[in-house]
Design a protein around this motif. Structure first.
Motif, mmCIF file in Angstrom:
data_model
loop_
_atom_site.group_PDB
_atom_site.id
_atom_site.type_symbol
_atom_site.label_atom_id
_atom_site.label_comp_id
_atom_site.label_asym_id
_atom_site.label_seq_id
_atom_site.Cartn_x
_atom_site.Cartn_y
_atom_site.Cartn_z
ATOM 1 N N GLU A 25 0.929 -1.257 -0.095
ATOM 2 C CA GLU A 25 -0.203 -0.016 0.163
ATOM 3 C C GLU A 25 0.924 1.295 -0.123
ATOM 4 O OE1 GLU A 25 -2.410 -0.154 3.328
ATOM 5 O OE2 GLU A 25 -3.866 -2.108 2.427
ATOM 6 N N GLY A 366 -8.298 -0.214 -15.225
ATOM 7 C CA GLY A 366 -7.691 -1.360 -15.163
ATOM 8 C C GLY A 366 -6.851 -2.203 -16.171
ATOM 9 N N LYS A 383 -6.387 -6.757 -6.260
ATOM 10 C CA LYS A 383 -7.338 -5.667 -6.557
ATOM 11 C C LYS A 383 -7.683 -4.719 -5.427
ATOM 12 C CE LYS A 383 -11.870 -5.820 -8.981
ATOM 13 N NZ LYS A 383 -12.941 -6.506 -9.370
ATOM 14 N N PRO A 384 -7.596 -4.992 -4.116
ATOM 15 C CA PRO A 384 -7.991 -4.023 -3.025
ATOM 16 C C PRO A 384 -6.674 -2.850 -2.884
ATOM 17 C CG PRO A 384 -8.283 -6.205 -2.095
ATOM 18 C CD PRO A 384 -7.724 -6.435 -3.468
ATOM 19 N N LYS A 387 -7.934 -0.285 -5.404
ATOM 20 C CA LYS A 387 -9.312 0.395 -4.960
ATOM 21 C C LYS A 387 -9.310 1.795 -4.925
ATOM 22 C CE LYS A 387 -13.678 -0.260 -2.625
ATOM 23 N NZ LYS A 387 -14.181 -1.061 -1.467
ATOM 24 N N LEU A 390 -9.349 4.052 -7.613
ATOM 25 C CA LEU A 390 -10.712 3.851 -8.666
ATOM 26 C C LEU A 390 -10.153 2.850 -9.924
ATOM 27 C CD1 LEU A 390 -12.048 7.436 -8.584
ATOM 28 C CD2 LEU A 390 -12.400 5.446 -6.949
ATOM 29 N N HIS A 392 -10.475 -0.627 -10.742
ATOM 30 C CA HIS A 392 -11.539 -1.812 -10.501
ATOM 31 C C HIS A 392 -11.754 -2.752 -11.899
ATOM 32 C CE1 HIS A 392 -13.944 0.996 -13.062
ATOM 33 N NE2 HIS A 392 -14.630 0.120 -13.248
#
Length: 472
Positions: A25, A366, A383-384, A387, A390, A392
């Motif tokens: 992250e 994406g 995927k998280p 997120k 934005l 997706h």
């Protein structure tokens, strides 16, 4: 104690993945921050578009683009930058095309319309070509009409892109065959020339070029082929409904010359742990000649260049060797992509991952992936991480024309998927220009590509499947 061991192991793994996820992250946050505050993609695109311009394969501008991008990659301090020779076709448009519709109701009158020669087309006769017109939607209609209704006429293909398809690339795929093979099919029935409705969802006055083929047709049998703007396609169709006797005139001066030498531009960061596993990111350096090729595919070129720069700026030292490849001749031959794959195979290079950006510089949504189920499951687990930005759209599908030849049973090919709703407004037309690109959207795309490259480099391609294979 035997019961506790699995529980402890599970908790340890959970803790590991939580820490790893937090680290990822932070890394992704830094990548996006660097791209949005310290990006180079927009600056590079400005020069490529406004100082060089359209970069048709074999042209002087294409040569300039090769020199410029190599020079900029050299400045990044990569481990290696080089040019890969490739022979490419050289087609020239010549003087601007001219066309009109001629009507004889009462007295002769003409209405000028907007056309452009399709890439690879032959020229019209020196004085132009004028003939009656037959409108069709597809090749089946040609067959139904037969030679008796087509011979000596100009065939007008007027099948529009399907407007209710949200995926505009699907709409494009549904009608592009009339552009690519329209001349070949019409010539079978004695047509003198071909006019094709532009591949565009919008009604405007911009004709959109694109590649077409004659197959193995002898040069003496080839007929000229041009695109007409969507507004003028509707006008021609309406006039034909009112008066079947109208004629269409067009003149174009294009020519196919001998192949010339050009280059793919390649830069590399050598992997610290697995230098013989290659990951590539790229776009195509060539473009059509009507605009300056900002969306198609200047955006993909500069985003790909910035991936390597962003990795360095963020202090990420890749485990695997990461290359940026700027392919030459995607638009009318795919020679660059095929050449790269051919040499990679000859050298026995193991390309585990390839990402292409060739869908414009719009807001990234994406990726689409060409890979096995295990690798795709791995992608979905990330995927998280995307997120907050934005991002997706993670679907199985195509990757890109230039990376396609690298496909194996085990590697992963991917394509960046920006929002596609405005892409075909500009695709292959004179309004594919720098002013149509939004700086922030372009930089978001570069960051999104970098994030995916980082994750695949860190975790590898389908590590679970690799472990199972080792056990077997």
């Amino acid at each position: 104690m035997r019961i506790l061991k699995p529980i402890i192991l599970a908790l340890a793994l959970l803790l590991f993945f939580n820490v790893s996820s937090q680290t990822d992250e932070k890394v992704l946050k830094e990548i996006y921050k660097q791209s949005l505050t310290n990006g180079k993609s927009y600056e590079w695109l400005n020069y490529l578009s406004n100082q060089i311009g359209g970069r048709l394969s074999g042209s002087l501008n294409a040569e300039k683009a090769v020199a410029y991008t190599k020079e900029e990659l050299d400045k990044l301090g990569l481990d290696k930058v080089w040019l890969q020779p490739v022979m490419v076709p050289k087609w020239v448009r010549g003087f601007k095309e001219y066309a009109f519709i001629e009507s004889k109701k009462g007295k002769t009158s003409t209405t000028a319309v907007n056309i452009c020669a399709l890439g690879g087309s032959v020229a019209t006769p020196a004085l132009g070509l004028k003939a009656h017109v037959v409108e069709v939607q597809n090749f089946e209609e040609l067959k139904t009409l037969g030679k008796e209704n087509i011979e000596g006429k100009i065939v007008f293909y007027n099948r529009p892109m399907q407007p209710d398809l949200i995926n505009t690339f699907e709409a494009y795929g549904g009608c592009v065959n009339q552009r690519y093979k329209g001349a070949v099919e019409a010539a079978k029935y004695g047509a003198l020339g071909v006019i094709v409705r532009s591949m565009n969802l919008r009604l405007d006055d911009f004709p959109h070029t694109g590649s077409m083929t004659y197959g193995d047709m002898p040069v003496s049998k080839r007929i000229p082929s041009a695109a007409i703007s969507t507004n003028d396609a509707d006008l021609l169709s309406t006039m034909l409904k009112l008066d079947k006797s109208i004629k269409f005139y067009f003149k174009q001066n294009c020519k196919q010359l001998k192949d010339v030498l050009s280059y793919n531009v390649i830069g590399q960061i050598t992997g610290s742990e697995f230098p013989d596993e290659y990951m590539i990111v790229g776009g195509h350096l060539d473009s059509w000649d009507l605009g300056d090729g900002s969306h198609d595919d200047g955006a993909g070129v500069v985003q790909s260049m910035d991936v390597l720069r962003l990795l360095k700026e963020c202090g990420i030292k890749p485990k695997r060797s990461i290359r940026v490849v700027l392919f030459m001749n995607e638009e009318n031959g795919l020679r660059g992509g095929r050449k790269y794959a051919e040499e990679a195979k000859q050298k026995g290079e193991n390309h585990v991952f390839a990402l292409e950006s060739d869908a414009g510089g719009f807001t990234p949504r994406g990726f689409s992936f060409d890979c096995n189920d295990a690798s795709f499951d791995q992608v979905l687990s990330w995927k998280p991480l995307f997120k907050p930005y934005l991002i997706h759209y993670f679907e199985k599908g195509g990757s890109g024309a230039d990376v396609g030849p690298l496909k194996t049973k085990t590697n992963v090919l991917a394509g960046l998927r920006p929002d596609s709703q405005r892409y075909f407004d500009h695709h292959h037309a004179s309004n594919d220009t720098f002013d149509a690109v939004n700086k922030r959207e372009l930089e978001l795309g570069a960051a999104t590509m970098t994030a995916l490259v980082y994750l695949f480099d860190k975790y590898g391609v389908n590590p679970i499947a690799s472990e199972n294979k080792i056990k077997e």
